[in-house]
Design a protein around this motif. Sequence first.
Motif, PDB file in Angstrom:
ATOM      1  N   ASN A 109       0.819  -1.211   0.090  1.00 13.97           N
ATOM      2  CA  ASN A 109       0.018   0.064   0.042  1.00 13.97           C
ATOM      3  C   ASN A 109       0.834   1.316  -0.008  1.00 13.97           C
ATOM      4  N   ASP A 110       1.992   1.226   0.534  1.00 13.31           N
ATOM      5  CA  ASP A 110       2.530   2.434   0.959  1.00 13.31           C
ATOM      6  C   ASP A 110       3.592   2.674  -0.300  1.00 13.31           C
ATOM      7  N   ILE A 111       3.976   1.738  -0.909  1.00 17.17           N
ATOM      8  CA  ILE A 111       4.944   1.951  -1.964  1.00 17.17           C
ATOM      9  C   ILE A 111       4.394   1.775  -3.373  1.00 17.17           C
ATOM     10  N   SER A 132      11.999  -5.937  -6.312  1.00 16.03           N
ATOM     11  CA  SER A 132      11.474  -6.416  -5.176  1.00 16.03           C
ATOM     12  C   SER A 132      10.675  -7.706  -5.388  1.00 16.03           C
ATOM     13  N   MET A 133      10.169  -8.002  -6.583  1.00 10.28           N
ATOM     14  CA  MET A 133       9.615  -9.323  -7.055  1.00 10.28           C
ATOM     15  C   MET A 133      10.465 -10.374  -7.227  1.00 10.28           C
ATOM     16  N   LYS A 175      14.036 -12.771   0.154  1.00 11.09           N
ATOM     17  CA  LYS A 175      14.966 -11.993   1.054  1.00 11.09           C
ATOM     18  C   LYS A 175      14.001 -10.934   1.872  1.00 11.09           C
ATOM     19  N   ILE A 176      13.087 -10.225   1.143  1.00 11.52           N
ATOM     20  CA  ILE A 176      12.098  -9.560   1.704  1.00 11.52           C
ATOM     21  C   ILE A 176      11.175  -9.907   2.442  1.00 11.52           C
ATOM     22  N   ASP A 224      13.992  -3.208   2.976  1.00 13.56           N
ATOM     23  CA  ASP A 224      15.016  -3.037   2.007  1.00 13.56           C
ATOM     24  C   ASP A 224      15.165  -3.830   0.706  1.00 13.56           C
ATOM     25  N   VAL A 225      14.891  -3.421  -0.406  1.00  8.81           N
ATOM     26  CA  VAL A 225      15.000  -4.167  -1.737  1.00  8.81           C
ATOM     27  C   VAL A 225      16.289  -4.150  -2.062  1.00  8.81           C
TER      28      VAL A 225
END
Length: 126
Positions: free
Chosen positions: A45-47, A75-76, A81-82, A123-124
């Motif tokens: 939602n934020d990014i 990020s995907m 890692k996320i 962190d991405v």
Amino acid sequence: MKTKSLHAKTHQAFWEAIASKYLEDVEHGHIKDAFIGYVILDWVNDINTGLINQPEEILNIWYSFEQYDKWLLRSMLSSEKIIEQIEKIYYENQEEIIEVLGNDDPSYVNDFSADFYLNNGIDVPA
């Protein structure tokens, strides 16, 4: 004016699908899974979702839609890692999360999950 991102919708759908797996039967599930699922949704939602109609914010943070799209793709590609980062946030704050949740079922983690993610960040990887 809407964002000119080529990957925002795909990114949102990708992460919402992951979150939904953690949130299956959330009322009767595990607190950790609820935390991971809701933090993912807060973060998306934020990014992403919150920025769709705010292209000026995308440009303020990423400087171009091309850079934003590259970040979304990274990020995907870095989903494991996320999720590990979110698990780390959970384990480092587990006692407080359980205390704040009290006797409520795990779905109530949604009421405060963003606070923990915002205090720690995600962190991405580059």
